[in-house]
Write an enzyme that holds these catalytic residues in place. Structure first.
Site, PDB file in Angstrom:
ATOM      1  N   LYS A 246      55.003  -0.391 -22.001  1.00 39.18           N
ATOM      2  CA  LYS A 246      54.214   0.722 -20.594  1.00 39.18           C
ATOM      3  C   LYS A 246      53.888  -0.087 -19.859  1.00 39.18           C
ATOM      4  CE  LYS A 246      49.257   0.133 -21.025  1.00 39.18           C
ATOM      5  NZ  LYS A 246      47.827  -0.102 -21.425  1.00 39.18           N
ATOM      6  N   ASP A 251      45.355  -0.540 -14.750  1.00 40.82           N
ATOM      7  CA  ASP A 251      44.870  -0.157 -15.600  1.00 40.82           C
ATOM      8  C   ASP A 251      43.262  -0.356 -14.923  1.00 40.82           C
ATOM      9  OD1 ASP A 251      43.273   1.062 -17.499  1.00 40.82           O
ATOM     10  OD2 ASP A 251      43.713  -0.460 -18.735  1.00 40.82           O
ATOM     11  N   LYS A 258      36.122   0.105 -16.098  1.00 44.36           N
ATOM     12  CA  LYS A 258      36.088  -1.041 -17.213  1.00 44.36           C
ATOM     13  C   LYS A 258      35.244  -1.495 -16.101  1.00 44.36           C
ATOM     14  CE  LYS A 258      41.010  -2.013 -18.246  1.00 44.36           C
ATOM     15  NZ  LYS A 258      40.522  -1.674 -19.766  1.00 44.36           N
ATOM     16  N   ASP A 269      48.964  -4.776 -16.882  1.00 38.87           N
ATOM     17  CA  ASP A 269      49.467  -4.051 -17.775  1.00 38.87           C
ATOM     18  C   ASP A 269      50.691  -3.216 -18.024  1.00 38.87           C
ATOM     19  OD1 ASP A 269      47.601  -2.563 -20.014  1.00 38.87           O
ATOM     20  OD2 ASP A 269      46.784  -1.310 -18.976  1.00 38.87           O
ATOM     21  N   ASP A 328      40.071   5.798 -20.845  1.00 41.44           N
ATOM     22  CA  ASP A 328      40.284   3.406 -20.647  1.00 41.44           C
ATOM     23  C   ASP A 328      41.660   3.436 -21.960  1.00 41.44           C
ATOM     24  OD1 ASP A 328      41.181   1.453 -19.256  1.00 41.44           O
ATOM     25  OD2 ASP A 328      39.065   1.173 -20.525  1.00 41.44           O
ATOM     26  N   GLU A 330      44.429   5.122 -22.066  1.00 48.60           N
ATOM     27  CA  GLU A 330      45.910   5.644 -21.336  1.00 48.60           C
ATOM     28  C   GLU A 330      47.024   5.082 -21.576  1.00 48.60           C
ATOM     29  OE1 GLU A 330      44.353   3.186 -20.239  1.00 48.60           O
ATOM     30  OE2 GLU A 330      45.926   1.197 -20.323  1.00 48.60           O
ATOM     31  N   ARG A 332      48.615   4.695 -24.388  1.00 48.79           N
ATOM     32  CA  ARG A 332      48.985   5.461 -25.604  1.00 48.79           C
ATOM     33  C   ARG A 332      49.690   6.913 -25.282  1.00 48.79           C
ATOM     34  NH1 ARG A 332      43.415   4.244 -29.023  1.00 48.79           N
ATOM     35  NH2 ARG A 332      43.414   2.591 -27.787  1.00 48.79           N
TER      36      ARG A 332
HETATM   37  N1  BES Z   1      44.961  -2.039 -20.957  1.00 51.25           N
HETATM   38  C1  BES Z   1      43.793  -2.096 -21.939  1.00 51.25           C
HETATM   39  C2  BES Z   1      44.058  -3.455 -23.108  1.00 51.25           C
HETATM   40  C3  BES Z   1      43.934  -4.213 -22.530  1.00 51.25           C
HETATM   41  C4  BES Z   1      42.529  -5.115 -22.782  1.00 51.25           C
HETATM   42  C5  BES Z   1      45.259  -5.229 -22.210  1.00 51.25           C
HETATM   43  C6  BES Z   1      42.561  -6.641 -22.973  1.00 51.25           C
HETATM   44  C7  BES Z   1      45.113  -6.654 -21.946  1.00 51.25           C
HETATM   45  C8  BES Z   1      43.805  -6.801 -22.215  1.00 51.25           C
HETATM   46  C9  BES Z   1      43.948  -0.420 -22.730  1.00 51.25           C
HETATM   47  O1  BES Z   1      44.326   0.424 -21.979  1.00 51.25           O
HETATM   48  C10 BES Z   1      42.428  -0.027 -22.933  1.00 51.25           C
HETATM   49  O2  BES Z   1      42.380  -0.545 -21.737  1.00 51.25           O
HETATM   50  N2  BES Z   1      42.232  -0.170 -24.233  1.00 51.25           N
HETATM   51  C11 BES Z   1      40.969   0.148 -24.624  1.00 51.25           C
HETATM   52  C12 BES Z   1      40.909   1.306 -25.811  1.00 51.25           C
HETATM   53  C13 BES Z   1      39.861   1.933 -26.188  1.00 51.25           C
HETATM   54  C14 BES Z   1      38.929   2.283 -25.126  1.00 51.25           C
HETATM   55  C15 BES Z   1      40.140   2.419 -27.296  1.00 51.25           C
HETATM   56  C16 BES Z   1      40.382  -1.305 -25.175  1.00 51.25           C
HETATM   57  O3  BES Z   1      40.620  -1.644 -26.099  1.00 51.25           O
HETATM   58  O4  BES Z   1      39.496  -1.065 -25.035  1.00 51.25           O
HETATM   59 ZN    ZN Z   2      45.795  -0.522 -20.209  1.00 57.37          ZN
HETATM   60 ZN    ZN Z   3      43.015   0.690 -20.434  1.00 60.50          ZN
END
Ligand code: BES
Ligand code: ZN
Ligand code: ZN
Length: 485
Positions: A246, A251, A258, A269, A328, A330, A332
Site C-alpha cells: 500500500k 491518508d 480523520k 500510510d 477512509d 481507501e 483496500r
Molecule cells: N490508514 C488507515 C489505517 C491505519 C490506522 C493505519 C491507524 C495506521 C494506524 C486506513 O486507511 C483506515 O483509515 N482504515 C479505517 C477503515 C475503516 C473506515 C473501515 C480504520 O481502520 O479505521
Molecule cells: Zn490508509
Molecule cells: Zn484510511
C-alpha cells in the site's frame, strides 16, 4: 546512510571492541591486566547487562549470552544488548568498533551486528547546522573479526533495506508525493539491478484502475503504480511470487475526514509500499533465485473538490463493482486493483502488506504484524517461523468465509467496509476477492511507526516487515520451494 561494515583479521590497539562472551563464560584474550580481568570476573558474577572498561583497546565492551537462552530468544537478547553498546559508543564518541566472539554460539555475532546496525539509525534529513552535527550516527564503522564477504554483504544489504523503509515512512507528504515516492523506489531498486516500470496517471486511467483512480480524485497530485521485477536466470519457480504494498503517501480519510489524534501519523500510510521496495532490493542484492514481482499503487487520499464520496459505486480494474461506504477505507481499493493486475503474471503466491486497519493496531499494538490468508498451513507457518527468527513476529487471525459475508452490498458486488467488528479481517477478506492465487495478507498498521523507541527500533518508522519478508525469502529459496505451488 548505513554504517560502513567490513571484515578485519586482527584487533588493532586503537580500536574499540565489543566481545561476546559465550554460555561457558570464557573471557577471551583481550590484553587485559590482572586487575581488569578480576574486575570483569566480579562484574560477570554480580550483575546483568554489558560491561564496559577502558583498557588496552579504546573501549572494551563485553556482551554476554544469557544462561538458558538459545535460538531466536538468544539472538533477540543480543540485538537488544547491542542498543546499550551503541549508547556506550556514542557516550564515549567512539565511531568505530570491532565485533568478536571467539567462544560465542553460532549466529550470536550476527545478531549483535544486526542490533548495532538497526540501532544506529537516525533520521536527520530535516535538521540543519549544529543540530544535524549532533545527530551523528554511532557507530559509523563496524568491523567483524574474520567476517566473510557473504556475511558482511548480507548485513549491509539488510540494513540498507530497513533504512530505506524507515526513511520513507518518516518523510512527510511535503517531501513525498506519489510521484516522489515512485521515483525514489525507481532509483533505489534500479540501483540494485531490478527492472522498474512506473505507470503514470494516463496509463493508470487507460488500464481503468477504478480503485486507484477513485482514491486519487481528491488529490492535486497524480497517482503512480510501480512495477518492480526480479527475474534471475536460474529461478527455482516458473510462476512468480507477487508482493503488493500500500502506497498511500498521506491518508486524510478523504471526505470521511480523520479527526485530530488520528490524522497526524498518516504520512506512514505508504509503509507497505516502502517495505516491498526494500524487500525487492534485498532479493536482488542477495540474488535470491526466485521470480518475484512487486506492485506499489500510490496516491494521497484527500477531500478535494472532485473527491470520491461515501455511497459512490466504482468499477475496479477487474470489472467488479464496489460501493464505497467509507472513503477512509481507501487502502483496500488501491490494493485490490494491484491484486487483480497481478493475475496476468499467474502468480504462485501473492502477499500484500499494508497499514490497512486501526483494528489490527488496536488488537496487537506494536508487538505483532497481523497475518491472515488462504495460502495454506505450510507457507503461513514458514512466514511465522521467519518472524520468530528475526523477531518481527506475526499473529494469525482467522480468515473464515463468514467474515466475507459482512462485505455484501445491496447495490454493488461488494462494499468497502464490513461494519464495526473484525475490521482487520474483513479488510483482508475484501482483498481476497481480487486474487485467485494463494494469498497472504500482512497488516502492519500497529508496527510500521512507533511513538517510543523500542530497543533497536527508534521512534518513528520501523521498517516492520522488511526483515520478516527477507528471512522468509531466504528460507523459501533455501529448501522450502516445495511449499510453493
Ligand atoms: N490508514 C488507515 C489505517 C491505519 C490506522 C493505519 C491507524 C495506521 C494506524 C486506513 O486507511 C483506515 O483509515 N482504515 C479505517 C477503515 C475503516 C473506515 C473501515 C480504520 O481502520 O479505521
Ligand atoms: Zn490508509
Ligand atoms: Zn484510511
Amino acid at each position: 546512510m548505513v554504517p560502513h561494515i567490513k571484515s578485519i583479521a586482527g584487533i588493532a590497539p586503537d580500536q574499540s571492541v565489543i566481545c561476546i562472551i559465550g554460555q561457558e563464560g570464557v573471557i577471551p584474550d583481550l590484553k587485559l591486566s590482572v586487575t581488569e580481568t578480576e574486575y570483569i570476573k566480579r562484574s560477570l558474577a554480580d550483575r546483568e547487562g554489558i560491561i564496559t572498561i577502558n583498557s588496552y583497546y579504546k573501549l572494551t565492551i563485553l556482551v554476554r549470552e544469557k544462561k538458558g537462552l538459545q535460538g531466536p530468544a538468544l539472538f533477540e537478547d543480543l540485538r537488544r544488548q547491542a542498543v546499550k553498546a551503541v549508547e556506550e559508543l556514542s557516550f564515549h564518541k567512539q565511531s568505530s568498533v570491532l565485533v568478536c566472539g571467539p567462544h560465542a554460539s553460532e549466529g550470536s555475532a550476527d545478531a549483535l551486528v544486526e542490533g548495532l546496525l538497526l540501532a544506529s539509525y537516525k533520521f536527520s534529513r530535516f535538521k540543519t547546522g549544529q543540530d544535524k552535527q549532533d545527530m551523528r550516527r554511532y557507530p559509523e564503522t563496524i568491523a567483524i573479526l574474520n567476517g566473510t564477504t557473504k556475511q558482511i554483504n548480507r548485513h549491509k544489504t539488510l540494513a540498507e533495506a530497513v533504512f530505506f523503509a524507515r526513511d520513507r515512512v518518516n518523510e512527510p507528504l511535503s517531501h513525498l508525493t506519489a510521484e516522489g515516492f515512485s521515483s525514489m523506489i525507481n532509483d533505489f531498486c534500479s540501483g540494485a539491478g531490478l527492472s522498474v516500470t512506473t505507470l503514470n496517471r494516463k496509463q493508470i486511467e487507460a488500464l481503468k484502475m477504478g480503485g486507484l483512480i477513485a482514491v486519487n480524485r481528491g488529490s492535486n497530485d497524480p497517482p503512480t503504480f510501480s512495477v518492480i521485477e526480479w527475474k534471475p536466470a536460474k529461478a527455482q519457480n516458473s510462476k512468480p511470487v507477487i508482493l503488493v504494498g500500500k502506497g498511500v503517501v498521506f491518508d486524510t480519510g478523504g471526505l470521511n475526514l480523520k479527526p485530530t489524534n488520528y490524522i497526524e501519523d498518516m504520512k506512514a500510510d505508504m509503509a507497505g509500499g516502502a517495505v516491498v521496495a526494500s524487500v525487492m532490493y534485498y532479493i536482488a542484492k542477495q540474488k535470491i533465485p526466485l521470480n518475484i514481482i512487486a506492485l506499489v499503487p500510490a496516491t494521497d487520499n484527500r477531500p478535494g473538490q472532485n473527491a470520491f464520496a461515501p455511497g459512490d459505486v466504482i468499477e475496479m480494474y477487474n470489472g467488479k463493482t464496489v460501493e464505497v461506504l467509507n472513503t477512509d477505507a481507501e487502502g483496500r481499493l488501491i490494493l485490490a486493483d494491484a491484486l487483480s493486475y497481478a493475475e496476468k503474471y499467474m502468480p504462485s503466491l501473492v502477499i500484500s502488506i499494508a497499514t490497512l486497519t486501526g483494528s489490527a493496531s488496536s488488537t496487537f499494538g506494536s508487538k505483532a504484524i497481523a497475518l491472515m490468508g488462504n495460502a495454506g498451513k505450510d507457507l503461513m507457518s514458514l512466514l511465522e517461523q521467519a518472524g520468530e527468527l528475526c523477531h518481527e513476529r506475526t499473529a494469525t487471525l482467522p480468515f473464515w468465509d463468514e467474515y466475507a459475508e459482512m462485505l455484501k452490498s445491496d447495490i454493488a458486488d461488494l462494499k468497502n467496509i464490513g461494519g464495526k467488528d473484525a475490521g482487520a479481517i474483513t479488510a483482508g477478506k475484501f482483498l481476497e476477492n481480487f486474487t485467485g492465487a494463494p494469498f497472504i495478507h500482512l497488516d502492519i498498521a500497529g508496527t510500521a511507526m512507533i511513538k517510543e523507541a523500542d530497543y533497536y527500533r527508534p521512534k518513528g518508522g520501523t521498517g516492520s516487515g522488511v526483515r520478516l519478508l527477507a528471512v522468509f525469502f531466504d528460507m523459501l529459496a533455501d529448501g522450502n520451494m516445495d511449499k510453493l505451488n
